[in-house]
Design a protein around this motif. Structure first.
Motif, PDB file in Angstrom:
ATOM      1  N   ASP A 262      31.730 -23.236 -33.099  1.00 48.64           N
ATOM      2  CA  ASP A 262      31.670 -23.553 -34.654  1.00 48.64           C
ATOM      3  C   ASP A 262      31.836 -24.763 -34.966  1.00 48.64           C
ATOM      4  O   ASP A 262      31.268 -25.093 -36.127  1.00 48.64           O
ATOM      5  CB  ASP A 262      33.259 -22.652 -34.740  1.00 48.64           C
ATOM      6  CG  ASP A 262      33.208 -21.430 -34.508  1.00 48.64           C
ATOM      7  OD1 ASP A 262      32.155 -20.895 -34.689  1.00 48.64           O
ATOM      8  OD2 ASP A 262      34.165 -20.724 -34.438  1.00 48.64           O
TER       9      ASP A 262
ATOM     10  N   SER B 229      26.906 -30.357 -37.275  1.00 46.57           N
ATOM     11  CA  SER B 229      25.913 -30.657 -36.442  1.00 46.57           C
ATOM     12  C   SER B 229      25.459 -32.280 -36.835  1.00 46.57           C
ATOM     13  O   SER B 229      24.936 -32.850 -36.020  1.00 46.57           O
ATOM     14  CB  SER B 229      24.714 -29.874 -36.696  1.00 46.57           C
ATOM     15  OG  SER B 229      23.869 -29.933 -37.851  1.00 46.57           O
TER      16      SER B 229
ATOM     17  N   ARG C 245      22.689 -30.263 -48.677  1.00 51.38           N
ATOM     18  CA  ARG C 245      22.500 -29.805 -47.421  1.00 51.38           C
ATOM     19  C   ARG C 245      21.244 -30.152 -46.815  1.00 51.38           C
ATOM     20  O   ARG C 245      21.165 -30.363 -45.606  1.00 51.38           O
ATOM     21  CB  ARG C 245      22.731 -28.064 -47.691  1.00 51.38           C
ATOM     22  CG  ARG C 245      23.538 -27.482 -46.966  1.00 51.38           C
ATOM     23  CD  ARG C 245      23.395 -25.972 -46.998  1.00 51.38           C
ATOM     24  NE  ARG C 245      23.338 -25.088 -45.897  1.00 51.38           N
ATOM     25  CZ  ARG C 245      24.155 -24.576 -45.512  1.00 51.38           C
ATOM     26  NH1 ARG C 245      25.339 -24.612 -45.672  1.00 51.38           N
ATOM     27  NH2 ARG C 245      24.214 -24.010 -44.365  1.00 51.38           N
TER      28      ARG C 245
ATOM     29  N   LYS D 205      27.037 -30.010 -41.449  1.00 50.90           N
ATOM     30  CA  LYS D 205      27.850 -31.215 -41.619  1.00 50.90           C
ATOM     31  C   LYS D 205      28.372 -31.509 -40.068  1.00 50.90           C
ATOM     32  O   LYS D 205      28.261 -32.667 -39.651  1.00 50.90           O
ATOM     33  CB  LYS D 205      29.076 -31.304 -42.478  1.00 50.90           C
ATOM     34  CG  LYS D 205      28.881 -31.966 -43.763  1.00 50.90           C
ATOM     35  CD  LYS D 205      30.025 -31.974 -44.498  1.00 50.90           C
ATOM     36  CE  LYS D 205      29.864 -32.199 -46.099  1.00 50.90           C
ATOM     37  NZ  LYS D 205      30.948 -32.002 -46.898  1.00 50.90           N
TER      38      LYS D 205
ATOM     39  N   SER E  14      28.053 -25.690 -38.512  1.00 47.22           N
ATOM     40  CA  SER E  14      27.692 -26.189 -39.909  1.00 47.22           C
ATOM     41  C   SER E  14      26.759 -27.261 -39.928  1.00 47.22           C
ATOM     42  O   SER E  14      26.621 -28.319 -39.023  1.00 47.22           O
ATOM     43  CB  SER E  14      29.140 -26.197 -40.853  1.00 47.22           C
ATOM     44  OG  SER E  14      29.152 -27.680 -40.121  1.00 47.22           O
TER      45      SER E  14
END
Ligand SMILES: Nc1ncnc2c1ncn2[C@@H]1O[C@H](COP(=O)(O)OP(=O)(O)OP(=O)(O)O)[C@@H](O)[C@H]1O
Ligand SMILES: [Mg+2]
Lengths: 247, 311
Positions: free
Chosen positions: B146, B154, B26, B152, B150
Motif C-alpha cells: 500500500d 511510488s 497526478r 505519490k 499510490s
C-alpha cells in the motif's frame, strides 16, 4: 635473477627473436643493444607477458614465466616502461603513481572508500625521488616528453619491482633530460639495489652505466659480457659497432 | 568554483524533487517518476560505457530482467515485497556476470554486438514464454504494498531509491575501483602493466552496472504496475545510449540530464506525433555533429587533445 635461454618468437614466419640468451644477476644494470629491428622490444614484451615465446625458456627467480600475463608478472616483481610513452594521459601525475601503488597494495576492488588522498605519503615520496613532485597536479598528458618518460619510470617503480625493465628510457629526450634520467637510473640501482634491464641506442650512455651488455642482431644474441668484452668482440664490431657506433 | 557549487545545486534539486508531487498533477508526478528511474538507468549504463569504456549496447536487458524479476516474485510467489526488490536487481547482476564472462574476451565493437545478440535471446525467451512471463502481453496489475501503490507513494519511493543508488555510483567512480576502471578505459595495456587484472575489473564493473540497471527496472514495476518485453528490446538499449551521449559520457551527471531530456521529449512528442523514432534519430544526429562531448561535457570537461577521446 633472470635467465633467458634460446627464446624464439616469430610473427607469421618472420623470426623477430631467434635464439636470444640473456642473464641478469640481482643488483646489476644490464643493457641490450642492437640495430633497429633487432628484436629488443619484442624480447622485452616476452619478459613482461605482452607476448608469449614460441620456444625457449624464460626463468625469473628460478621459475618459468614465459606466457604468463602482464599483470601476473607485475605482481611477481617485474615492471616496465615502454618505448613509446605509456601512461594514463587523463590522470594527473599524482594519480598515475597513486593508481600503481593502490594496485600493488591490492586495493583496487575497494568501491566505496574515496580514492582522493589514499597512499598520499608514498606517492609523494616516489614523486620526490624522481623529481616530479612540483608537477603532481598536472594532467600527465600536458607534461613535456622527457617528464612523461620519467613519470612512466615512476609508475613502474610504484609496483616495488625487483626487476625494472626500461625500453629506451632516454629516447627523444633533450641532453639535459637525458642527463637527469641517467642520474635517476644510477640512483635507483645504487640506493635501492634495484636490478635494471634496459635497451638504448645511445651507445656511449650504455657503456657508461651498464655493468654488462647483451648485443642482439636479427633476433639472436651475439654476445653478452662486460663493456670491455663486448668492445673486443669482432662479430660485434663488424655487425654493429663498426658500421654505425650509434644508430 | 564549479566544484564547490555542485553540492549546493544538488541539494536545491533534491528539495525541488521532494516538493514536486505537492504541486504537480497526478500525470506529471508519474512522468517525474519515469524521469527519475530512467536517469538511474542511464547513469548505470554510463558506468560501463563512459567510465569503463566497454561497448555496452544491450543495457536494456538488465533493466528488463530487473523488472521481470521483481514482477514475477510479486505476482507468482507469496514472498514479501522487499524480497522482490532484491531479486530483480540480483537477477540482473547475475545475468550481467554470465553475459560478461561470455562477451569480455571480445574487443570493443564485437563485445557490443555479441551483447546485443545474447540480449535478444533473453528478449525472445521472455517474449515467447507465455506461461511464465506472460509473453508479448507482459504482466499487468502487479500487486504492490500500500505504501508505494499510490502515485505519490511510488514517486517518493522512486526518488529515494534513485537518489541512494546515484549517490552509491558517485562514490564508486571516486573510489580506487572507479579510478582503476577509468585507467583501464584510457589505457588497458598500462593498467595490466601495473598489475591490474583488466578483465576481472571490467567484469566487476559490468556486474555493478547490471545491478543498478536492474534496480531501475524494479522501480519501473512500482511506477507502471506492469512489465512488457519491449522494455528490454535492443532499440530501447539504443535509446538509453543516446541519453548518455546527449548528456555527456565523460561526466557523472550528464546521463541524468540526457535521460530527463529524452523522457520529457518522448512524453511530449507522443501527445503530438507518432514519429518518436524520427525525433530520436534527429536528436542523435545533432548531438553527434554539434555536441560530441554531450551537453554537460561541453561545459565541464577539461580540454584534452583529440586523439585521447573515444571510450
Ligand atoms: N606485432 C608484430 N607483428 C609483426 N612484426 C613485428 C611485430 N612486432 C615487431 N615486429 C617486427 O619484429 C622486428 C623486431 O622488432 P622490435 O620492435 O623488437 O625491434 P627493436 O630492436 O625494438 O627495434 P627498435 O630499436 O627500432 O625499437 C621488426 O622487424 C619488427 O618489424
Ligand atoms: Mg624497440
Amino acid at each position: 635473477m633472470l635467465r633467458v635461454e634460446s627464446v624464439v618468437k616469430s610473427f607469421g614466419g618472420f623470426k623477430a627473436v631467434d635464439g636470444a640468451n640473456l642473464h641478469v644477476n640481482a643488483g646489476e644494470i644490464v643493457a641490450v643493444i642492437g640495430p633497429n629491428g633487432a628484436g629488443k622490444t619484442t624480447l622485452f614484451h616476452l619478459l613482461t607477458g605482452h607476448l608469449s615465446p614460441d620456444s625457449g625458456r624464460i626463468l625469473f627467480k628460478g621459475k618459468e614465466i614465459g606466457g604468463l600475463s602482464p599483470h601476473v608478472l607485475c605482481r611477481r616483481g617485474i615492471t616496465r616502461s615502454f618505448q613509446v610513452v605509456n601512461i594514463f594521459p587523463r590522470l594527473s601525475v599524482f594519480e598515475n603513481v597513486q593508481i600503481a601503488v593502490l594496485s600493488r597494495e591490492r586495493k583496487t576492488f575497494r568501491i566505496f572508500s574515496p580514492v582522493a588522498g589514499m597512499a598520499e605519503e608514498e606517492v609523494h615520496r616516489i614523486l620526490r625521488s624522481v623529481g616530479l613532485f612540483d608537477q603532481r597536479d598536472v594532467e600527465s598528458d600536458l607534461l613535456s616528453h622527457g617528464d612523461k618518460k620519467v613519470l612512466e619510470i615512476a609508475v613502474a617503480l610504484s609496483g616495488n619491482p625487483e626487476l625494472l625493465i626500461l625500453d629506451e628510457p632516454t629516447a627523444g629526450m633533450a641532453p639535459e633530460e637525458t642527463e637527469r634520467c641517467i642520474r635517476l637510473i644510477r640512483k635507483l640501482s645504487g640506493e635501492s639495489g634495484l636490478t635494471i634491464l634496459f635497451c638504448e641506442h645511445d651507445i656511449a650512455l650504455v657503456f657508461e652505466i651498464a655493468n654488462r651488455i647483451m648485443v642482439m642482431v636479427r633476433g639472436a644474441t651475439v654476445v653478452q659480457g662486460s663493456g670491455e668484452e663486448v668492445r673486443r668482440n669482432s662479430e660485434v664490431q663488424s655487425a654493429y659497432l663498426g658500421e654505425s657506433g650509434g644508430c | 568554483m564549479r566544484r564547490s557549487a555542485t553540492p549546493f545545486l544538488l541539494l536545491l534539486l533534491l528539495a525541488a524533487l521532494l516538493a514536486l508531487p505537492q504541486v504537480l498533477p497526478r500525470f506529471h508526478t508519474y512522468v517525474a517518476s519515469i524521469v527519475l528511474l530512467t536517469a538511474l538507468l542511464a547513469t548505470s549504463l554510463n558506468l560501463a560505457i563512459g567510465y569503463t569504456g566497454l561497448y555496452q549496447f544491450g543495457h536494456a536487458v538488465f533493466y528488463g530482467v530487473g523488472a521481470y524479476g521483481t514482477a514475477l516474485v510479486l505476482t507468482r510467489s507469496g514472498m514479501p515485497a522487499p524480497v522482490a526488490f532484491l531479486v530483480g536487481p540480483l537477477a540482473a547482476a547475475a545475468l550481467s556476470l554470465v553475459m560478461g564472462v561470455i562477451c569480455i574476451r571480445l574487443s570493443k565493437l564485437y563485445f557490443g554486438m555479441l551483447q546485443i545478440s545474447l540480449g535478444s535471446l533473453v528478449w525472445a525467451v521472455v517474449y515467447r514464454w507465455y506461461s511464465f512471463t506472460g509473453g508479448d502481453d507482459g504482466i499487468h496489475g502487479i500487486p504492490l504494498p500500500d505504501a508505494i501503490a499510490s502515485p505519490k507513494g511510488s514517486y517518493y519511493f522512486t526518488l529515494t531509491v534513485t537518489a541512494l543508488c546515484v549517490f552509491a555510483m558517485y562514490r564508486i567512480v571516486r573510489s580506487p575501483f572507479g579510478k582503476v576502471i577509468q585507467g583501464i578505459r584510457d589505457n588497458p595495456v598500462r593498467a595490466a602493466a601495473i598489475g591490474v587484472d583488466v578483465r576481472l575489473h571490467q567484469l566487476a564493473s559490468l556486474v555493478i552496472a547490471g545491478f543498478f540497471g536492474g534496480v531501475a527496472g524494479s522501480l519501473f514495476v512500482v511506477v507502471e504496475n506492469s512489465v512488457f518485453p519491449d522494455m528490454m528490446f535492443w532499440t530501447f538499449s539504443l535509446e538509453v545510449l543516446i541519453m548518455c551521449l546527449l548528456g555527456g559520457m565523460y561526466t557523472f551527471f550528464g546521463p541524468l540530464v540526457g535521460a530527463s531530456v529524452i523522457v520529457l521529449l518522448r512524453v511530449f512528442a507522443s501527445v503530438h506525433t507518432q514519429y518518436w523514432s524520427l525525433i530520436l534519430g534527429t536528436i542523435l544526429t545533432l548531438v553527434i555533429i554539434f555536441l560530441p562531448d554531450g551537453v554537460l561535457g561541453r561545459f565541464v570537461r577539461r580540454s584534452l587533445p583529440k586523439e585521447d577521446r573515444g571510450a
